[in-house]
Design a protein around this motif. Structure first.
Motif, PDB file in Angstrom:
ATOM      1  N   PHE A   1       0.883  -1.176   0.000  1.00 16.74           N
ATOM      2  CA  PHE A   1       0.000   0.000   0.000  1.00 16.74           C
ATOM      3  C   PHE A   1       0.915   1.218   0.000  1.00 16.74           C
ATOM      4  O   PHE A   1       1.671   1.423   0.958  1.00 16.74           O
ATOM      5  CB  PHE A   1      -0.906   0.033   1.227  1.00 16.74           C
TER       6      PHE A   1
ATOM      7  N   ARG B   1       4.515   1.097   1.467  1.00 12.87           N
ATOM      8  CA  ARG B   1       4.687   0.089   2.518  1.00 12.87           C
ATOM      9  C   ARG B   1       4.255  -1.305   2.059  1.00 12.87           C
ATOM     10  O   ARG B   1       3.113  -1.495   1.640  1.00 12.87           O
ATOM     11  CB  ARG B   1       3.844   0.531   3.718  1.00 12.87           C
TER      12      ARG B   1
ATOM     13  N   VAL C   1       2.982  -4.839   2.872  1.00 12.75           N
ATOM     14  CA  VAL C   1       2.233  -5.396   3.997  1.00 12.75           C
ATOM     15  C   VAL C   1       2.277  -6.929   3.985  1.00 12.75           C
ATOM     16  O   VAL C   1       2.301  -7.561   5.036  1.00 12.75           O
ATOM     17  CB  VAL C   1       0.776  -4.868   3.933  1.00 12.75           C
TER      18      VAL C   1
ATOM     19  N   PRO D   1      -1.427 -12.145  14.929  1.00 10.78           N
ATOM     20  CA  PRO D   1      -1.746 -10.947  15.704  1.00 10.78           C
ATOM     21  C   PRO D   1      -2.394  -9.855  14.873  1.00 10.78           C
ATOM     22  O   PRO D   1      -2.301  -9.863  13.644  1.00 10.78           O
ATOM     23  CB  PRO D   1      -0.384 -10.460  16.205  1.00 10.78           C
ATOM     24  N   THR D   2      -3.013  -8.929  15.541  1.00  9.85           N
ATOM     25  CA  THR D   2      -3.670  -7.823  14.852  1.00  9.85           C
ATOM     26  C   THR D   2      -2.649  -7.055  14.010  1.00  9.85           C
ATOM     27  O   THR D   2      -1.494  -6.868  14.430  1.00  9.85           O
ATOM     28  CB  THR D   2      -4.399  -6.924  15.879  1.00  9.85           C
ATOM     29  N   GLY D   3      -3.061  -6.711  12.787  1.00 12.51           N
ATOM     30  CA  GLY D   3      -2.183  -5.942  11.900  1.00 12.51           C
ATOM     31  C   GLY D   3      -1.183  -6.776  11.116  1.00 12.51           C
ATOM     32  O   GLY D   3      -0.384  -6.233  10.357  1.00 12.51           O
ATOM     33  N   CYS D   4      -1.240  -8.130  11.259  1.00  9.85           N
ATOM     34  CA  CYS D   4      -0.231  -8.958  10.574  1.00  9.85           C
ATOM     35  C   CYS D   4      -0.548  -9.163   9.096  1.00  9.85           C
ATOM     36  O   CYS D   4       0.289  -9.658   8.352  1.00  9.85           O
ATOM     37  CB  CYS D   4      -0.075 -10.303  11.273  1.00  9.85           C
ATOM     38  N   GLY D   5      -1.753  -8.815   8.668  1.00  9.87           N
ATOM     39  CA  GLY D   5      -2.070  -8.899   7.237  1.00  9.87           C
ATOM     40  C   GLY D   5      -3.124  -9.924   6.854  1.00  9.87           C
ATOM     41  O   GLY D   5      -3.307 -10.221   5.671  1.00  9.87           O
ATOM     42  N   LYS D   6      -3.881 -10.438   7.832  1.00 15.55           N
ATOM     43  CA  LYS D   6      -4.866 -11.476   7.538  1.00 15.55           C
ATOM     44  C   LYS D   6      -5.955 -10.984   6.589  1.00 15.55           C
ATOM     45  O   LYS D   6      -6.279 -11.631   5.589  1.00 15.55           O
ATOM     46  CB  LYS D   6      -5.512 -11.989   8.842  1.00 15.55           C
ATOM     47  N   THR D   7      -6.528  -9.826   6.932  1.00 19.44           N
ATOM     48  CA  THR D   7      -7.597  -9.284   6.080  1.00 19.44           C
ATOM     49  C   THR D   7      -7.039  -8.923   4.704  1.00 19.44           C
ATOM     50  O   THR D   7      -7.675  -9.180   3.680  1.00 19.44           O
ATOM     51  CB  THR D   7      -8.232  -8.051   6.759  1.00 19.44           C
ATOM     52  N   THR D   8      -5.838  -8.367   4.690  1.00 18.61           N
ATOM     53  CA  THR D   8      -5.212  -8.014   3.416  1.00 18.61           C
ATOM     54  C   THR D   8      -5.060  -9.256   2.539  1.00 18.61           C
ATOM     55  O   THR D   8      -5.334  -9.222   1.334  1.00 18.61           O
ATOM     56  CB  THR D   8      -3.832  -7.371   3.684  1.00 18.61           C
TER      57      THR D   8
ATOM     58  N   ARG E   1      -8.164   0.372  -5.276  1.00 13.21           N
ATOM     59  CA  ARG E   1      -7.629   1.167  -4.174  1.00 13.21           C
ATOM     60  C   ARG E   1      -6.345   1.825  -4.704  1.00 13.21           C
ATOM     61  O   ARG E   1      -5.378   1.121  -5.025  1.00 13.21           O
ATOM     62  CB  ARG E   1      -7.324   0.260  -2.978  1.00 13.21           C
TER      63      ARG E   1
ATOM     64  N   GLU F   1     -13.170 -13.058  10.564  1.00 15.46           N
ATOM     65  CA  GLU F   1     -13.668 -12.958  11.943  1.00 15.46           C
ATOM     66  C   GLU F   1     -15.196 -12.909  11.966  1.00 15.46           C
ATOM     67  O   GLU F   1     -15.777 -11.970  12.504  1.00 15.46           O
ATOM     68  CB  GLU F   1     -13.093 -11.715  12.628  1.00 15.46           C
TER      69      GLU F   1
ATOM     70  N   HIS G   1      -9.364 -14.697  15.680  1.00 15.16           N
ATOM     71  CA  HIS G   1      -8.463 -14.458  16.802  1.00 15.16           C
ATOM     72  C   HIS G   1      -8.739 -15.460  17.920  1.00 15.16           C
ATOM     73  O   HIS G   1      -8.076 -15.448  18.943  1.00 15.16           O
ATOM     74  CB  HIS G   1      -8.668 -13.039  17.375  1.00 15.16           C
TER      75      HIS G   1
END
Ligand SMILES: Nc1ncnc2c1ncn2[C@@H]1O[C@H](COP(=O)(O)OP(=O)(O)OP(=O)(O)O)[C@@H](O)[C@H]1O
Ligand SMILES: [Mg+2]
Length: 270
Positions: free
Chosen positions: A33, A36, A38, A57-64, A76, A192, A223
């Protein structure tokens, strides 16, 4: 290929992966992005007929990662994707891919239910009608069938023409699941899906997910490690944009083989 599965420390595919054939595969997937990066070159196989839990963990890129699978980053500005994503043998990012049809084949359920502002009936039937899967005459019967499948029929049978917003959060999520299933996807991406639901709605969705593995490839981000242990056949651990382990769930929950995965599961990371 810059980073092979072996180089990433990913264990070889399981026997089931080999017998069932890959539902989806990613190979050296990188997502950037703006300046950066990701996702740093993910290689993984999501086998047909299996449920893969994607944890980290949160922010590790799962949703991405999930969003890369059905091209939800398209459009995007600043998003750059490289590597390969395949649905069966097909290249998802091929210029000839029909993205609308791709998203029919790869359905997604988000963390928060997002029903359309149309009636409950249209939430279920509209996409199936647009894709030509249901004729107008079939709508009542098929709507009932899919709403029964998700266990929502009795709650909504008398208000099919009403907007969905008076339904509870759990019911709205079940409606979104019904909407996703109505178009007969080959892959279901669940981000999630139960995190905002009560334990009853959560078990209902977990039971449904378990039943769906017969028909489709399922990837669930969670999670909740107990949930991953309950529903998954396979586990992928993502840390800081890299896949550090992919393993059969039973073996994984007996003890992750990767030290970083173990640290995550034991609560020492994230
Ligand atoms: N559209 C975007 N534009 C810029 N950065 C983004 C975008 N989407 C995600 N990111 C960044 O990518 C990183 C990974 O985010 P992602 O949402 O994939 O994490 P996640 O593992 O799903 O986290 P969580 O468990 O909190 O949902 C984060 O640093 C996030 O800020
Ligand atoms: Mg996320």
């Amino acid at each position: 290929m810059v980073a092979s599965a072996a180089a990433l420390g990913v264990r070889p595919a399981t026997h089931a992966t080999q017998t069932a054939g890959p539902g989806m595969t990613v190979e050296d997937l990188r997502v950037r992005f703006d300046a950066r990066e990701v996702l740093h070159g993910i290689s993984a196989a999501f086998a047909r007929g299996r449920i893969t839990a994607l944890i980290g963990p949160t922010g590790c890129g799962k949703t991405t990662l999930l969003r890369s699978l059905n091209r939800l980053h398209d459009g995007r500005p600043g998003a750059r994707i490289s590597g390969r994503v395949r649905l069966g043998e097909e290249d998802v990012y091929d210029a000839r891919t029909n993205v609308r049809e791709l998203r029919r084949r790869i359905g997604m359920l988000f963390q928060r239910p997002n029903p359309f502002p149309q009636s409950i009936r249209e939430n279920v039937a509209l996409a199936a009608r647009i894709h030509g899967l249901w004729s107008r005459a079939e709508v009542p019967e098929r709507t009932e069938k899919v709403l029964r499948e998700v266990g929502l029929w009795d709650a909504v049978r008398d208000r099919l023409s009403s907007a969905p917003f008076a339904l509870s959060g759990g019911q709205q999520q079940l409606l979104c699941l019904a909407r996703a299933l109505a178009v007969e996807p080959e892959v279901l991406l669940l981000d999630e899906p139960t995190s905002s639901l009560d334990p009853g709605s959560m078990s209902r969705i977990e039971e449904l997910i378990a039943a769906l593995r017969e028909r489709m490839t399922v990837i669930i981000v969670t999670h909740n490690l107990q949930q991953a242990a309950r529903v998954a056949d396979e586990v992928c651990v993502l840390l800081d944009g890299s896949l550090v382990e992919q393993a059969p769930a039973a073996a994984f929950f007996r003890g992750p083989s990767d030290e970083r995965s173990r640290a995550y599961v034991e609560g020492r990371i994230g």
